[in-house]
Each structure stands twice: as C-alpha cells, then as structure tokens.
Write an enzyme that holds these catalytic residues in place. Structure first.
Site, PDB file in Angstrom:
ATOM      1  N   GLY A 151      -2.588   2.350  44.689  1.00  0.00           N
ATOM      2  CA  GLY A 151      -2.061   1.672  45.868  1.00  0.00           C
ATOM      3  C   GLY A 151      -3.113   0.787  46.509  1.00  0.00           C
ATOM      4  N   SER A 152      -3.030   0.715  47.829  1.00  0.00           N
ATOM      5  CA  SER A 152      -3.864  -0.251  48.549  1.00  0.00           C
ATOM      6  C   SER A 152      -5.351   0.027  48.434  1.00  0.00           C
ATOM      7  CB  SER A 152      -3.478  -0.268  50.017  1.00  0.00           C
ATOM      8  OG  SER A 152      -2.141  -0.671  50.126  1.00  0.00           O
ATOM      9  N   THR A 153      -5.743   1.237  48.051  1.00  0.00           N
ATOM     10  CA  THR A 153      -7.183   1.474  47.939  1.00  0.00           C
ATOM     11  C   THR A 153      -7.780   0.583  46.860  1.00  0.00           C
ATOM     12  OG1 THR A 153      -6.747   3.309  46.413  1.00  0.00           O
ATOM     13  CG2 THR A 153      -7.088   3.874  48.720  1.00  0.00           C
TER      14      THR A 153
END
Lengths: 466, 550
Positions: free
Chosen positions: B215-217
């Site tokens: 995801g956004s990480t």
C-alpha cells in the site's frame, strides 16, 4: 586315504616321539584370559551405561572362572592330551555372548535374558564335563548310530505337536521351559553320518554303477543315508526351520565328500541345494519373503513401512565402522525382538566394529581349524568323520547366520554358536566342544599300539598344540 | 581321506573369507550410505541424545531442554514460546526444525566442527560437542511491546537498528507455543494437525515469510526513485498531477482519500498520502527506473538470510503504464514482507544505506567462548544520502502534522508513513493497515530504530487513514522502548541501543551515492501529456477495483 577299513581295528600309533606335550597349562592361562576379557567387557558395559562397574561384575567373573576351572579340571584328568585351544575359545565366545546379551538387557528391562542364558551356559558346561567324564573313547559312539538317528528324528518331529513361535515350529514347551530339540539333533545326525559312512566306506567308494562320469554307490548303501537325510530336511522345511535344514544339507555333503572323495557329490549336492532352495523359495511364502528381503532389504522403507529387521541389522553393522561405537553405546536394540538371538552379531558389529567382528570370526575359524586338525591327526575313519562333521557344524552355523544377518545370503533363523541367546543352542554347542575335546585327546595322545601299516596316504601332520 | 579333509577345511576357510569380505562391504564401503538412510534412526538418536544449546535473548535463554527418557531423549522447551516463536522456530523430534533452530542447528546440536576443541576432534572421537548457544539481537522489551500491541490480531512487527541491521524485534501474531511440537507421539501429532489446519495460521512467520501489498508505505520507494532519478528536483514544488487521475491507457480513475492532491508537491503527497501524485511520479520515473529503485531497496531478492530465509518481496518487471502507476502506490502485484518495509524505513533513517539485517549476534560454545560473530555488513545502497535526508524531513512531517500523527513521541524525532492495502477479489479481504517509521532521540547522533507494522484490520476502510489508526500506535510503543533502551545504555556508558556489544562502529560518514540514473531526455521530468496515448488494454492481471491507498 586308500585303505578303507570297515572294522573297529585299533588305530595305529605314529612313530614314537611325534606326539606333543599335553599343554594343559597353556589351556589354563588361556582360560583365565578368556574370563578376564569377558569380565572387562561386562565392566565396560556398566561404565557406558551407568558410569560405574556393575556391582556383580566380580560375581560374574567368579562364576565364569569357576565354570572354566571345572571344565579345565575335567579335561585335565580325563582328556589330558586334548587340544588346549578348544575350551578357551568356547568359553570366551560364551562369555562375550553373555556380555552382549546383558548389554541388550539394559535396553529391554521388561525382557531379561542374561540370567537365563547364564543358567543355560552353566548347564552346557556341566554337560560338557559329564560328556568328558563319561565318554572315555569316542569310538564308543559308533555302536549307537541307529539309536542316535532314531533319537534325532524323534527330536525333530516332536515340535510339530507344539505351537509355532515366530512362524517356526521348532520349540517344545514343558512348563516354563522351552527347548529346541532340533539343535541337539545336529550332533546325533553327525554321529550317525560318521558311523554309517565309516562303516560303508568301501561300498560307497567302489560298488555300484557308473553313470556317465559318476561312480554311484548301490542304493543298498546309499539308500538309508539319503532317506534319513531327506527325511530330516523335509521335517525341518515343514517346521520352517530353514537354517537347520541348510546346515544338515551342507553337513551331509561335506561328510559324504570327505568319506568318498568324489567331487561329484559336491556338484550334485550343490545342484540339489540350488534346485531345492529355488523350489522352496518360490513356493513357500515364509521363505519367499526372506529371499525378497535379501534381494532388496530396503523395499519396506521405500514402501513407507519403515526398515525391516535385515535393514536394521545392516544399519547396525554400518554404524560400527572400523572400530565400533564401544560396548554399551550402540543402538542395535532397534533391530527388535530377535536382537539377542539371531541378530546378536549385529550388536557385536556395531559396538566392537569391524575389528571386533574380525576377531570373533577368527575365533570361530580357529575353533573349526582345531576340530579339523584333530580329524587329520586321528587314525580311525569314524573319529575323522566325526571331528570333521562337528567342526563343519560350527563353521556352517557361523556362515549361515552371519551371512544371513549381513545380507550375504537370505536370512534363516539360527543361533550364532555360543554367542547368541538360546539355551538349546548353547548346551548343544558345549556338547560339540566336549566331543571335539575327546576326539582331539585321542588324536594327540601317545598310543601304546604298534604303528599301523598300509597307510600310504599323507602321514598325519601333527604338531604340538602351540 | 586326508586330502579331502583338507579340501573341506579349505571350503570352510572360503566361507569365512566370504564373511569377512562381506563385513568390509557392509561396515566400511556401504557404511556412509547406510548411515545416511533416512530410515536409520541412529542420526536422530545421536542428535537428541544431549540437550540442545540455548537461544539467548537479552542475556537470558528463551529455550530449555527436558529429559523425556525416550529414545530421542532431550525435548525442547520454550520460555514465553509464543512471544519468541518467530525468532526461535521449533525444534521437534517429529517435524524437524525451523527459523533459528534450523539455521543455527549445527551450533545448537553440537555438530558444528567449530565447536570442537581441536580440528577433526569429533571425527576422531566419534562424539559431538555439547550444543553451543545462539545469542540473538532481539531486545525483550521491544519484542513484548510489539506483541502486546498486536494483541492477538493477525499481523507482524519488525524493528531494526538502522545503522547496524540488527533485528531488535520480530513478532508475528497470532503465534503458537513451539514446545507442543517437541517430542514424539500422538500429542505432538495432534498439536501439529491443530496448528497447521488452524484458519489463523499461527505457525506462519508473518514477519519474514508472508508478503502483503504494502500500500501507501511503498510511496517512500517511489519518492526515492523520483528524487534519485531527478524526476522531482524540489520536494516542495508542485507536480503536474490532475485529480482525479486517469490511469494511463485506460478509463480507470484513481481516487484519493486525501484532499488537495491536485498538482500537489511531493512533500504534501507524502504528508497526506496522495495516490495521484505518487502514481504519476512512478509513471514519470518509468518502468526500468522503478524496477531498479525497488531492487535497490531489496525487492525481488531471494538470497536474503537473517539467518532464516526471507520470502521474496516483489515488484513486477513487466507492466503497462497503468499497472506501473498502481504498482508505484503499492498495489497491483507489488508485495512486501514486513521485514522488507522495515528495511525501507531503515534505509531512509540510515541516509540511504541498508545494513544487512541479522538476527544472530554471535554463537558461543557451551562454555561461553565466542565461536562466530555476525559482522556489520552493508547490504545495499537504496538511495543517495541527499535523497534520504529529504525523505527523512518529509516522513517527520507526516508524523508531526500528517497521517502518522499517532506515532509521535515527545522528545524524539519520528518519521513515518501510513498505508492501507485492500486485497482479495473485489477487495473483499480484510484490509491491511501498515505503518513504517523510524525514530531518533533528540540528543542522539543517529536514528535508534526503524519499524514496520502490518495489521489485518477489519475496521480499516480506504476512506480511513487506518494505517495511522491501528498500526501507528504499535510502532510508537515499540520505538518508545527502543529509545528508552538506547537512553539506558548510553547512561550506563555503553554506546548503541544495546548492552551486548562492547564497541560500536562510529557513525558512518555518508557513503557514495548509489548509482543515480541521469534523467533521460526521452522522459522529461514533471511534464506528462494530458492526452492519453492509445495503448493496449490493460492485462486482466489482478488489477484492483477502485483501489485507494491512503
């Protein structure tokens, strides 16, 4: 040997001065050595298992020493010229067997065998003493040829009326005591073969027809012996005691060959053996399984059933390597229920290594060689045949069971002489020692009779028992 | 007759010779093969005949042995088994060994030749040394904080010391008691069946062996790629990104859950997790550049051992631009282990350099003499130091006044990045809440810890900044413990965030920047045609629905 005798003429004495000394002192020293080695082994097992000498090591040593001493005294007084190696070797093997069984007992506390084995060994030595004391001349046995063969057949047929144990009907149980009568039949048959063959030497060698290249004796001479032999082998196959039937077969062929000198016998014997083995191996499921296992000991592993007994035995030998794990440090107990009897050699192989195993084999070889030597030195054909027969029994037993547990030949149930758990076997083998002692005594004793004439064969090579 | 007796004797001699030759065959020639046969139990018996060496955490063994009296005698016991299971693994008579029990089995079982007093000593004596000990890098307080924080929820936590690569915490939840697998018999078999068939997969080491969509990480990786490639030269300058953003070559619209993302700067995009900006940057960097950047961080690496093997984190090498856009925000086929994402955070914290992560500090003999010590090794240069410094600033901002506010620790400099990842068919699976972070005490020269937390969180929805909600507090607690330990060890005069090693390497000067691909003229930075060029339709390959990645 070209002048066969069918009479009981007294054997001739060799030229005076050839006979060696008695060598009883040597025997005593060797016996002490055998007791010492056994006690050391016993102590070593205790050390490996508990880190201390077993408390009864001294008692064990004293007991074994007492047995040795009594046997030695019997020999000293009743067979003073006997071969000095026979008794120490037998005692050492028996002592080591006790050590190995005791060592396996440590792993199976619910099933102890060492004490029983010690009792049987004592009985064996007692019987040894009795035979040495009572039997003053081996030729006395000649008269009992037919009695002994009848007794042998009776002993062999007896177990049929008792329940089978582990697929073989070779036991009789009386109360809590079980006994394998077939074991004792070996000696009786050897006595019978020796007596019969020595009585019919010339008839066997010269009478009868020639068929192609083979000079066959007449059926009148050959019939009874072949019948007896077939009967005994048949009974044993019926009882599933393959090891003993193989042993009888080999014994018969060797004695026949020694008596007649016809190589044909060996050839015919081998052919018959191969045919019989093939037939039994393919027809009889019990035997068939053994042959399959011999051809591929690891089949059960691949099939996911875990290793069979033979594979476990081979694992044990392999684990021993050159020097062995040391007494009490192996895992031959993995073999399972027959580890103390048929597979005792695997424990020896694993814990004493190739070195120890070779030593054991050489002890057996030495024992057999001394038996043969007595046979060579004797002058009467019966004695010769008896000595050869008895020595061959030991040699064949060792080969059949050692070859079986090491994957050389298909496995057949049989006890390693002196070493394995099995009362009947120990007692029988002690009687064999007694007879060999008696025979070797008469072979090495200076005899008062005049030298025999007509012996054109090789003079008997005799040496002092060094 | 004499002659025939001699011949018969010779036959007996022949039989004996056959026996001896056969004995040599079995006992020497074929012995090795027979010893190695899996059905031969002697190896197992010898292996379990002595107590195994211990696995040590913070100076105390977390393992033990109990004498069962069985054939395979010594059975493994564990102190706080479920807590340390992802580190120790199990050592079972029935099922073998895993994790450190497996990787360091030679030391623990005493078979390692290094344990012998003299070379070849064990070969000569046919013995084996007593099992040696394995000293891990794990810090018990951090491990416990992470375990407590996950509280039985499905997830994992990995904490690293960025400067050295020491793994300070390695937690997988739900966990299991490895001791129930020790020994043989029906109980062990039942336990195995229960553990392996449990829907919660307690024996799965989620920290090392499970990959999740990051995801956004993953936007940290994309940002590093954009900065290193020169696609972005000023983190505060607006990018040319429409909102909504249409995936190149498709009609798919990529939504944002944050506001103000149109033409937002990289700084803003990381602070508030703008999908559109980061997807656009990924497309600008281009497939080759993104693949290279991901691999510099350790993606697509199958060789990593810590010393247990680590599952491969993936970044697809063969994608159309729309798939590349999704991959750049940690969707599509991008997957990462928690350890991998901890390495991403550590790379930022350690000015672009990733130290080889390791779990075993040293191995010792049973007497305590060191057998082997794991050296500090540079694993990769993930980005240039200047890029790392810029990202540090942006990550700090995300915590101070952005999505990662829940991870803030008073008195420390904390940088973090949230993430939420949907998965499953039509995103029906439980979403994963991610948080990666690093923390540096204000009075310290370098970051003390880098953390990655992943939690399967049913409450997380793509409209919620859930990475900040459920994962960030766990990361905060773990980092707080790390800072506390660092302060303690500094107070007691031992440098570094641990009390086990005497001397520490001084803070490294910034190494040479990694290979920085020059901006390609064919790929002019920050200007993308708004018109969508015709391109083949997207391959139906796990393309998410309206996947937002806050």
């Amino acid at each position: 040997m070209t002048a066969p005798r069918t009479t009981d003429a007294p054997p001739a004495a060799p030229p005076p001065g050839v006979r060696g000394p008695k060598r009883r002192g040597v025997e005593l020293v060797l016996l002490l050595g055998a007791v010492l080695i056994s006690v050391c082994g016993y102590a070593e097992v205790g050390f490996a298992h508990d880190g201390a000498v077993p408390p009864d090591a001294a008692r064990y040593g004293a007991g074994l020493g007492l047995l040795a001493l009594l046997a030695h005294l019997a020999v000293r007084f009743r067979a003073p010229y006997a071969d000095p190696l026979l008794l120490p070797i037998a005692l050492l093997l028996n002592g080591l067997g006790l050590v190995l069984i005791y060592r396996l007992d440590l792993e199976t506390p619910h099933d102890l065998a060492a004490t029983t084995q010690l009792v049987w060994s004592t009985l064996g030595v007692a019987l040894f003493i009795v035979v040495v004391l009572v039997l003053r001349d081996h030729r006395a046995l000649q008269g009992y040829a037919y009695v002994s063969v009848a007794a042998a057949l009776a002993l062999m047929i007896l177990p049929i009326f008792f329940p089978a144990v582990n697929g073989a009907r070779i036991w009789i149980r009386i109360g809590g005591l079980s006994f394998q009568p077939g074991e004792f039949a070996k000696i009786l048959l050897a006595v019978f073969f020796a007596a019969y063959l020595s009585a019919n030497l010339s008839a066997l060698a010269y009478a009868g027809r020639r068929i192609w290249k083979f000079q066959f004796p007449t059926w009148r001479v050959l019939g009874p012996i072949v019948a007896i032999w077939l009967l005994s082998v048949g009974v044993l196959v019926l009882e599933r005691d393959l090891g003993t039937s193989l042993l009888f077969f080999g014994l018969f062929v060797i004695m026949l060959y020694v008596a007649t000198g016809r190589t044909g016998w060996i050839a015919i014997g081998l052919l018959l053996a191969a045919a019989g083995a093939f037939l039994i191996g393919s027809v009889e499921p019990h035997v068939h399984g053994r042959v399959e296992d011999w051809l591929d000991p690891y089949a059960s592993i691949r099939a996911g059933h875990g290793p069979g007994q033979l594979a476990q035995s081979l694992f044990a030998f392999a684990a021993g390597g050159m020097l062995g794990t040391g007494l009490g440090l192996g895992h031959s107990v993995l073999i399972g229920f027959a580890a103390k009897s048929d597979f005792i050699l695997a424990t020896a192989g694993e814990e004493l290594g190739l070195v120890g195993l070779t030593a054991l084999f050489l002890l057996y070889a030495l024992f057999v060689a001394r038996g043969y030597r007595a046979g060579l030195a004797l002058r009467d054909p019966f004695g010769r045949l008896l000595a050869v027969g008895l020595a061959s029994i030991v040699a064949l037993q060792v080969f059949v069971i050692a070859g079986g547990v090491m994957g050389l030949i298909p496995l057949t149930g049989m006890a390693m002489p002196f070493l394995a758990q099995g009362g009947s076997s120990v007692v029988t083998n002690w009687v064999i020692v007694a007879l060999l002692i008696r025979v070797s005594d008469s072979a090495r004793a200076p005899l008062p009779e005049a030298a025999e004439t007509g012996e054109t064969g090789e003079p008997a090579r005799v040496e002092a028992g060094r | 007759m004499i002659r025939y007796i001699r011949r018969a004797a010779a036959l007996c001699l022949l039989l004996l010779a056959a026996l001896l030759v056969n004995a040599v065959r079995v006992m020497l020639v074929e012995a090795g093969e027979l010893d190695a046969n899996p059905a031969n139990r002697r190896g197992s018996i010898a292996r379990w005949a002595e107590p195994r060496g211990e696995i040590v955490v913070d100076g105390k063994p977390v393992t033990g042995s109990r004498d069962s009296g069985e054939q395979l005698r010594w059975e493994r016991t564990y102190r706080r088994g479920p807590l340390y299971a992802p580190v120790t693994g199990y050592a079972s008579q029935t099922y073998g060994t895993t994790m450190v029990e497996h990787a360091e089995d030679g030391i623990l079982a005493g078979t390692d030749p290094m344990l012998a007093p003299l070379p070849l000593w064990n070969d000569l004596t046919r013995g084996r040394s007593p099992g040696g000990d394995v000293v891990t890098t794990i810090r018990a307080p951090m491990q416990e904080a992470a375990y407590r924080g996950l509280d039985g929820k499905r997830g994992a936590v990995v904490a690293l010391e960025p400067s050295s690569g020491r793994i300070l915490a390695l937690v997988s939840s739900p966990s299991y008691e490895p001791g129930v697998l020790s020994g043989t018999g029906p109980d062990v078999k039942d336990a195995w069946t229960r553990l392996t068939t449990s829907p919660n997969q307690p024996m799965l080491n989620r920290a090392l062996r499970q990959t999740y969509p990051p995801g956004s990480t993953f936007k940290i990786v994309t940002a590093a790629a954009a900065l290193d490639a020169g696609v972005v030269r000023d983190v505060d300058a607006p990018t040319d990104t429409p909102d909504p953003f249409v995936l190149p070559g498709t009609r798919q619209v990529l939504p944002n859950s944050a506001r103000g993302c149109e033409d937002a700067s990289l700084a803003y995009a990381l602070q508030w997790s703008c999908n559109t900006v980061m997807a656009g940057l990924g497309v600008d960097v281009g497939l080759a550049g993104m693949v290279e950047a991901a691999e510099r961080f350790g993606f697509d690496d199958t060789t990593l051992r810590v010393p247990s093997w680590v599952a491969k984190s993936t970044f697809d090498r063969d994608m159309s631009p729309d798939q590349l856009a999704l991959s750049s925000i940690g969707q599509f086929n991008t997957t990462a282990t928690p350890l991998q994402m901890a390495m991403v955070a550590a790379a930022v914290a350690n000015t672009g350099e990733i130290a080889q992560p390791y779990l075993v500090d040293r191995t010792t003999t049973s007497g305590g003499a060191t057998v082997d010590r794991t050296p500090r090794r540079t694993h990769r240069q993930a980005m240039s130091p200047s890029t790392a410094l810029q990202l540090q600033r942006l990550m700090v901002k995300a915590v101070d006044e952005g999505t990662g506010a829940n991870a803030a620790i008073p008195g420390a400099r904390v940088g973090g990045k949230t993430g939420t990842a949907q998965h499953g068919l039509g995103n029906t699976g439980t979403p994963y809440a991610w948080f990666i972070a690093w923390a540096q005490a204000e009075d310290s020269g370098r970051p003390a810890v880098a953390v990655a937390v992943v939690v399967e969180d049913a409450e997380a929805s793509r409209t919620d900044i859930s990475g900040g909600g459920s994962a960030a507090p766990i990361a905060r607690d773990v980092m707080r413990e790390a800072l506390r330990l660092e302060a303690e060890s500094r107070a007691s005069g031992t440098p570094g965030a641990r009390g086990t090693r005497g001397t520490d390497p001084p803070p490294r000067p910034h190494g040479p920047p990694g290979t920085r691909p020059a901006p390609r003229p064919a790929d002019p930075p920050a200007t993308r045609p708004r018109t969508i060029p015709p391109s083949p339709p997207p391959r139906p390959r796990g393309a998410p629905g309206t996947a937002g990645t806050p």
